[in-house]
Design an enzyme around this catalytic site. Structure first.
Site, mmCIF file in Angstrom:
data_model
loop_
_atom_site.group_PDB
_atom_site.id
_atom_site.type_symbol
_atom_site.label_atom_id
_atom_site.label_comp_id
_atom_site.label_asym_id
_atom_site.label_seq_id
_atom_site.Cartn_x
_atom_site.Cartn_y
_atom_site.Cartn_z
ATOM 1 N N GLU A 49 13.111 76.002 64.934
ATOM 2 C CA GLU A 49 14.529 76.292 64.712
ATOM 3 C C GLU A 49 14.646 77.445 63.727
ATOM 4 O OE1 GLU A 49 17.246 72.880 63.815
ATOM 5 O OE2 GLU A 49 15.347 71.789 63.693
ATOM 6 N N GLU A 64 6.781 90.277 63.090
ATOM 7 C CA GLU A 64 6.817 88.825 62.929
ATOM 8 C C GLU A 64 8.250 88.287 62.953
ATOM 9 O OE1 GLU A 64 4.703 86.404 62.913
ATOM 10 O OE2 GLU A 64 2.778 87.418 62.772
ATOM 11 N N GLY A 87 8.158 84.623 58.639
ATOM 12 C CA GLY A 87 7.120 85.601 58.343
ATOM 13 C C GLY A 87 5.876 85.320 59.142
ATOM 14 N N GLU A 98 9.540 85.699 65.665
ATOM 15 C CA GLU A 98 9.893 84.360 65.186
ATOM 16 C C GLU A 98 11.386 84.084 65.203
ATOM 17 O OE1 GLU A 98 9.027 81.729 61.162
ATOM 18 O OE2 GLU A 98 7.712 83.386 61.667
#
Length: 132
Positions: free
Chosen positions: A101, A49, A33, A53
Site C-alpha cells: 500500500e 525506486e 525507497g 514503488e
C-alpha cells in the site's frame, strides 16, 4: 535510500508512506525507497525506486539524513540509508513492486502509522527546513 516526498496542502504538509511487502519490516509503514543498482547515480536510483514503488515521478533534492540499521542475530544485516527530500513532478500514487500500500499521510498523523523514530525525525526535519 529513502524519499521524503512532501506535498504542502492548505491543511498542512503531507508525506508519502509505503507499507513494506519485502524484508526488512514487512507490513510496516515507512518512507518509500530502495537499493542502488550497479552504475546508477544515487539520484537516478532513488527516482527509479519511487517510480517503481509508488508510481510517482520525483525530482530528488538534498540529503536530509544518513541512517544506519544494524540487526544482529541469526541473519545479521547492516543497512545504510540515505534519506533525500523529493518533490513530485508527475505520475499518480499507486502501490508498486515493493509496497503493498501507499498513501499520502498528514505529517502530524505519522504516529497513527507506527513509523520508526528515524522516519518521524527525518520527516520533521524536512518540514522544519521547508518553513525556514
Amino acid at each position: 535510500m529513502g524519499a521524503v516526498v512532501i506535498d504542502q496542502r492548505a491543511d498542512g504538509p503531507y508525506v508519502v508512506l509505503a507499507r513494506r511487502s519485502q524484508p526488512p519490516r514487512v507490513g510496516q509503514w515507512s518512507l518509500p525507497g530502495g537499493k542502488v543498482e550497479f552504475g546508477e547515480s544515487l539520484h537516478d536510483a532513488l527516482a527509479r525506486e519511487i517510480r517503481e514503488e509508488c508510481g510517482l515521478d520525483v525530482s530528488v533534492g538534498r540529503l536530509l539524513e544518513v541512517i544506519e540499521i544494524v540487526q544482529r542475530g541469526e541473519q545479521p544485516v547492516h543497512y545504510v540509508i540515505l534519506d533525500y527530500e523529493c518533490r513530485v513532478v508527475g505520475g499518480e500514487l499507486r502501490a508498486g513492486d515493493d509496497a503493498s500500500e501507499v498513501a499520502w499521510v498528514a505529517a502530524y498523523d505519522l504516529a497513527e502509522y507506527a513509523v520508526t523514530d528515524a522516519v518521524a525525525r527525518v520527516v520533521s526535519r524536512a518540514i522544519a527546513d521547508e518553513r525556514e
